[in-house]
Design a protein around this motif. Sequence first.
Motif, short mmCIF file in Angstrom:
data_model
loop_
_atom_site.label_atom_id
_atom_site.label_comp_id
_atom_site.label_asym_id
_atom_site.label_seq_id
_atom_site.Cartn_x
_atom_site.Cartn_y
_atom_site.Cartn_z
N ASN A 6 47.99 43.47 32.95
CA ASN A 6 48.42 42.78 34.16
C ASN A 6 47.28 42.41 35.06
O ASN A 6 47.55 41.87 35.96
CB ASN A 6 49.41 44.03 34.84
N PHE A 7 46.14 42.40 34.74
CA PHE A 7 44.85 42.14 35.34
C PHE A 7 45.06 40.56 35.83
O PHE A 7 44.93 40.23 36.66
CB PHE A 7 43.57 42.38 34.74
N ALA A 8 45.36 39.88 34.37
CA ALA A 8 45.51 38.44 34.62
C ALA A 8 46.60 37.78 35.58
O ALA A 8 46.26 37.22 36.37
CB ALA A 8 45.51 37.78 33.53
N GLN A 9 47.60 38.69 35.50
CA GLN A 9 48.73 38.40 36.30
C GLN A 9 48.41 38.62 38.02
O GLN A 9 48.60 37.93 38.82
CB GLN A 9 49.94 39.21 36.07
N LYS A 10 47.53 39.59 38.18
CA LYS A 10 47.17 39.84 39.60
C LYS A 10 46.00 38.63 40.11
O LYS A 10 46.06 38.42 41.41
CB LYS A 10 46.31 41.18 39.60
N LEU A 11 45.37 38.02 39.26
CA LEU A 11 44.69 36.78 39.64
C LEU A 11 45.54 35.62 40.11
O LEU A 11 45.04 34.62 40.59
CB LEU A 11 43.64 36.67 38.67
N GLU A 12 46.54 35.37 39.46
CA GLU A 12 47.39 34.32 39.49
C GLU A 12 47.54 33.61 41.28
O GLU A 12 47.34 32.49 41.35
CB GLU A 12 48.81 34.17 38.88
N GLY A 38 43.29 45.69 41.78
CA GLY A 38 43.99 45.35 40.57
C GLY A 38 43.44 44.05 40.04
O GLY A 38 43.73 43.66 38.91
N VAL A 39 42.57 43.18 40.60
CA VAL A 39 41.99 42.14 40.26
C VAL A 39 40.49 42.54 39.58
O VAL A 39 39.49 42.65 40.31
CB VAL A 39 41.91 40.97 41.02
N PHE A 40 40.47 42.26 38.21
CA PHE A 40 39.09 42.69 37.57
C PHE A 40 38.52 41.44 36.64
O PHE A 40 37.76 41.91 36.08
CB PHE A 40 39.35 44.15 36.97
N VAL A 41 39.50 40.53 36.61
CA VAL A 41 38.81 39.39 35.91
C VAL A 41 38.89 37.88 36.53
O VAL A 41 39.87 37.93 37.51
CB VAL A 41 39.80 39.40 34.44
N PHE A 42 37.88 37.27 36.55
CA PHE A 42 37.47 36.19 37.37
C PHE A 42 37.23 34.99 36.64
O PHE A 42 37.00 33.98 37.46
CB PHE A 42 36.47 36.59 38.30
N GLN A 90 33.52 48.07 51.15
CA GLN A 90 33.69 49.32 50.48
C GLN A 90 34.64 49.12 49.08
O GLN A 90 34.25 49.31 48.03
CB GLN A 90 34.34 50.57 51.06
N ALA A 91 35.58 48.14 49.31
CA ALA A 91 36.74 47.64 48.20
C ALA A 91 35.63 47.13 47.22
O ALA A 91 35.83 47.24 46.11
CB ALA A 91 37.52 46.90 48.76
N GLN A 92 34.99 45.97 47.54
CA GLN A 92 34.01 45.39 46.56
C GLN A 92 32.90 46.40 45.87
O GLN A 92 32.61 46.31 44.70
CB GLN A 92 33.25 44.22 47.13
N THR A 93 32.26 47.22 46.57
CA THR A 93 31.50 48.36 45.98
C THR A 93 31.98 49.02 45.01
O THR A 93 31.59 49.15 43.90
CB THR A 93 30.93 48.99 47.35
N THR A 94 33.36 49.61 45.42
CA THR A 94 33.89 50.41 44.26
C THR A 94 34.47 49.66 43.25
O THR A 94 34.22 50.01 41.90
CB THR A 94 35.27 50.96 45.03
N LYS A 95 34.91 48.30 43.39
CA LYS A 95 35.48 47.45 42.30
C LYS A 95 34.18 47.29 41.19
O LYS A 95 34.24 47.40 40.05
CB LYS A 95 36.14 46.65 42.76
N LEU A 96 32.92 46.97 41.81
CA LEU A 96 32.02 46.51 40.93
C LEU A 96 31.34 47.70 40.08
O LEU A 96 30.83 47.66 39.21
CB LEU A 96 30.83 46.21 41.78
N ILE A 136 40.42 55.60 35.66
CA ILE A 136 41.32 55.96 34.71
C ILE A 136 42.85 55.53 35.09
O ILE A 136 43.47 55.05 34.05
CB ILE A 136 41.25 57.32 34.21
N TYR A 137 43.16 56.07 36.35
CA TYR A 137 44.47 55.64 36.79
C TYR A 137 44.46 54.28 37.05
O TYR A 137 46.03 53.90 36.76
CB TYR A 137 44.60 56.70 38.33
N LEU A 138 43.73 53.46 37.26
CA LEU A 138 44.01 51.94 37.29
C LEU A 138 43.79 51.57 36.06
O LEU A 138 43.90 50.18 35.94
CB LEU A 138 42.59 51.56 38.09
#
Length: 295
Positions: A6-12, A38-42, A90-96, A136-138
């Motif tokens: 579902n990662f690609a769908q979050k990017l749409e 939820g967006v992890f592909v770019f 903070q959100a960007q730091t955690t995601k990275l 893991i939960y994500l």
Amino acid sequence: MELGSNFAQKLEPFLLMGKTMKAAAAAKLIQDATSAPGVFVFSELLELPNIRELGKSEQHEKYLSLLQLFAYKTYQDYLQHKDQLPPLNQAQTTKLKYLSIVTMASDKRILPYSELLQALDMPTVRELEDLIIDAIYLDILRGKLDQKEGQLEVEYTMGRDLEPGKLEVLLFALKDWASTTSAVLATLDEKIAAVANESAVAKVAAKEHEEIVQVILKDVAEKQKENKAGGGSATGNSSGTGSSSRKAGMTTSSTTGVDREMRMDVDEPTEPSKGKNRKAPQADVVKPQRKRNRF
């Protein structure tokens, strides 16, 4: 649902907006996409012409570099080029940091806490474990925290965007993996064939052994029967001999009795008038006594 499907769908939604946004609006879009849950592909966002145009602007170039950082790089890369990039929230730091764990897991499946603490610039093990549990939960990765050994055992991770120029490296790695796998399979086939051959030989040997055992048992049984039959005949002969002996004894006894009777008949006197050449009975003869002279 498959991990990361579902990662690609979050990017749409960002892709739709990126087709019309330019300059500052496109830069703001990058900030929003890299912060969005939820967006992890770019990679698809990077391919949009309006986004690529940011590289030609000195003012907005760093936002294009920021998007490339989230697509291909790690938190350590950010720390090394921090001055050339926009500051992270903070959100960007955690995601990275999530994405950095994925990149580290692509090299090895056992990640010691010590390496993770250093790579992610985490102050305590507790915060590191909380970060991993959230990942893991994500569905960013699957794995197990081994607190005793102080390590993360990774089972599976999402796939990150492929950096330009790395496709050849990936193909080479895949070919090497395919070659190694083929060699392993060939070895396994040989082992399986050898085991099957040994099993067949063992079955033949076992069958032959069983046949030999059956033959021996049959011979033993026949010999036992012959021995029993021979013993019975000997007993019968002995019985017959005894009977013959008894019969012979009875016959001899009978003959002896007859002889005795015959002798008795011969010895008994017959009547005077009967029988030939029989002597007449003699009268008693009185011998005369001599007279003695008296003087």
